[in-house]
Design an enzyme around this catalytic site. Structure first.
Site, PDB file in Angstrom:
ATOM      1  N   SER A   4     -41.827  31.121 -28.677  1.00 21.56           N
ATOM      2  CA  SER A   4     -42.162  30.126 -29.066  1.00 21.56           C
ATOM      3  C   SER A   4     -41.113  29.889 -29.460  1.00 21.56           C
ATOM      4  CB  SER A   4     -43.693  30.595 -29.480  1.00 21.56           C
ATOM      5  OG  SER A   4     -43.463  30.819 -30.945  1.00 21.56           O
ATOM      6  N   LYS A   5     -41.781  28.613 -30.597  1.00 21.60           N
ATOM      7  CA  LYS A   5     -40.129  28.030 -31.207  1.00 21.60           C
ATOM      8  C   LYS A   5     -40.176  28.268 -32.679  1.00 21.60           C
ATOM      9  CE  LYS A   5     -41.211  23.652 -30.041  1.00 21.60           C
ATOM     10  NZ  LYS A   5     -41.257  21.741 -30.052  1.00 21.60           N
ATOM     11  N   ARG A   6     -41.341  29.613 -33.289  1.00 23.02           N
ATOM     12  CA  ARG A   6     -41.212  30.473 -34.192  1.00 23.02           C
ATOM     13  C   ARG A   6     -39.900  31.501 -33.802  1.00 23.02           C
ATOM     14  NH1 ARG A   6     -43.773  34.669 -34.183  1.00 23.02           N
ATOM     15  NH2 ARG A   6     -45.190  34.604 -32.832  1.00 23.02           N
ATOM     16  N   HIS A   7     -39.449  31.398 -32.550  1.00 32.33           N
ATOM     17  CA  HIS A   7     -38.106  32.117 -32.370  1.00 32.33           C
ATOM     18  C   HIS A   7     -37.143  31.501 -32.690  1.00 32.33           C
ATOM     19  CE1 HIS A   7     -41.626  34.271 -30.652  1.00 32.33           C
ATOM     20  NE2 HIS A   7     -40.894  35.465 -31.202  1.00 32.33           N
ATOM     21  N   VAL A  26     -36.868  27.154 -27.546  1.00 33.62           N
ATOM     22  CA  VAL A  26     -37.064  27.642 -26.733  1.00 33.62           C
ATOM     23  C   VAL A  26     -36.806  26.502 -25.891  1.00 33.62           C
ATOM     24  CG1 VAL A  26     -38.869  28.885 -27.456  1.00 33.62           C
ATOM     25  CG2 VAL A  26     -39.578  26.666 -27.390  1.00 33.62           C
TER      26      VAL A  26
END
Ligand code: GLU
Length: 493
Positions: A247-250, A253
């Site tokens: 997800s955008k936390r990583h 994306v």
């Protein structure tokens, strides 16, 4: 399977504003499967959620597909343009007693669900509108109460054979009478998906494992409408390094972010193909090596030839940016020089390293810088950090190295080298190399005593392409200016 026994697959993105790398992988697997079987790949835009869809968002998906080289498909078909079509199926289900109107207020139901969950209780729609008597129904109709349509879920166990996961079975008792048409007349995803997959003759539904929970619902709809079911293959999820869903936390994306960072579409395709799939011989390198001019591009033909759904494994894939960077570097390195120069240009311009005009005027110099940098870049974007010194003098210095090489002794050595450099004519690689090496030798200096500081003074860093080539391209005037600048700064202290 459809009547003609033709392989027809589809990619059905909902426009969400960006093209997730997971969706790109789904698209690619569908594409490769279609190519492998000489079938058709269809693009269908699931844009029934009008508030969330826009032309712009759809363009993001279409551009992403084109960037990855998947620009030939049937369609795109837009669900938003097929509304009447879905309604016919919904009406038929109502007529057959397999669906019913629901007048409940969705917010009220959401509230009930929330309260039940808060008490750790399950909640399922209790079919209260199914049992409305004629008088109550009339009242609702007369007061124009908005009404959705719910599918009357029949009771039985749904079992199907997923090509990737094997047998999947779910008791329909756990499935509530789900909405198939919203109060605003829009079909919901499951209904529209079934109707379209049937209408478009889809033989295999290949999509992310996050849809496994939808598949039994869709199978129930196929059965209720008496339609032939396609085969199903769900693709394992793509996880971040921490094993949670990507997800955008990583890292990035969206496919666009990778493009902007200077990943080559060919490297991206090679990398995405390996997310939960591997070829029979485990050779992960799909670079096209048939002809020298093909180097640095991906061999889609070989990929398609080797691609089978049976070789998709069940394990979730980890999106490993380091591996992607490594692969990208291999592709950049092998790329035809002219192509590399073209692909790098937007990054050169973006960082103000050169302009359209100077790229033409100083073409030869640009080519030489490209030749030095091409084997070194993991992404095209790195040209700014790794090669800024060729173009500008506002590059960053490795402060630790600068500290190390500005002691008294080194400053004295650099002062003498400054004088030597001033006298090198012409300022060309062979001449620079011979002059500096001879000077060092004549003065009893070890090469490492002057070569490292010279690199740090002129480029700000301890590594990079061969130094003498680099110095020539930086130019004599700039080299002198940079060495003098450091000497002045450090001597003033
Ligand atoms: N619109 C759905 C999505 O973007 C498509 C799912 C499917 O392929 O059925 O996830």
């Amino acid at each position: 399977m459809n009547n003609q026994n033709e392989i027809r697959v589809r990619m059905a993105p909902s426009p969400t504003g960006f093209f997730h790398v997971g969706s790109a992988r789904t698209a690619l697997f569908n594409w490769l499967f279609a190519k492998h079987h000489k079938g058709k790949f269809i693009l269908r835009v699931e844009d029934t959620d009008v508030e969330r869809s826009s032309e712009e968002m759809i363009k993001v998906v279409l551009n992403g597909m084109a960037w990855l080289g998947m620009d030939r498909y049937e369609g795109p078909y837009y669900q938003s343009k097929r509304m009447d079509f879905y309604k016919k199926y919904v009406d038929k289900l109502i007529k057959d007693g397999k669906a019913y109107y629901c007048y409940c207020n969705p917010q009220d139901l959401a509230g009930e669900r929330k309260a039940a969950y808060a008490n750790k209780q399950d909640w399922k729609y209790d079919r209260r509108c199914l049992s409305l008597n004629a008088a109550d129904k009339k009242k609702k109709e007369e007061s124009n109460t908005p009404k959705a349509v719910r599918f009357l879920v029949p009771e039985h166990r749904v079992t199907y054979k997923d090509i990737v996961y094997g047998e999947i079975s779910r008791d329909s008792k756990d499935i509530e009478d789900f909405v198939i048409q919203r109060a605003n007349g829009m079909p919901t995803y499951n209904l529209a998906c079934v109707v379209d997959d049937h209408d478009m003759g889809i033989s295999h539904v290949i999509r992310g494992a996050d849809h496994i929970t939808n598949t039994p619902k869709q199978i129930l709809l196929y059965e209720a409408l008496n339609l032939q079911k396609p085969e199903f293959a769900h693709l394992p999820l793509i996880l971040g390094q921490d094993k949670s869903k990507l997800s955008k936390r990583h890292d990035a994306v969206s496919l666009d972010e990778y493009k902007e960072k200077g990943f080559l579409s060919d490297a991206m395709v090679n990398y995405l193909a390996l997310l939960s799939w591997s070829p029979g011989d485990n050779n992960e390198d799909f670079m096209d090596r048939k002809k020298p001019e093909n180097l640095g591009t991906v061999d889609m033909v070989r990929l398609a030839k080797e691609f089978t759904l049976e070789r998709v494994n069940k394990a979730n894939a980890i999106f490993d940016v380091t591996k992607l960077e490594w692969m990208n570097q291999q592709y950049i390195h092998q790329l035809n020089h002219d192509k590399f120069q073209e692909l790098l240009k937007p990054f050169i311009i973006k960082y103000g390293l050169m302009t359209e005009k100077t790229l033409i005027r100083d073409h030869q110099r640009y080519v030489e810088i490209c030749n030095l940098m091409q084997p070194r870049l993991k992404t095209l974007d790195e040209i700014n950090n790794q090669g800024r010194y060729f173009f500008k003098d506002d590059f960053d210095y490795d402060q630790t190295a600068l500290q190390k090489f500005t002691n008294k002794e080194t400053l004295t050595i650099m002062k003498t080298f400054l004088v030597v450099i001033q006298d090198i004519n012409p300022f060309e690689v062979m001449n620079i190399e011979m002059t500096l090496l001879n000077f060092g030798k004549d003065h009893g200096l070890k090469v490492k005593q002057w070569i490292h500081p010279l690199r740090v003074f002129t480029t700000g860093s301890t590594g990079g392409p061969p130094l003498f080539d680099t110095l020539e391209l930086i130019g004599k005037e700039q080299c002198i200016y940079r060495i003098e600048k450091i000497l002045k700064q450090k001597q003033e202290k």
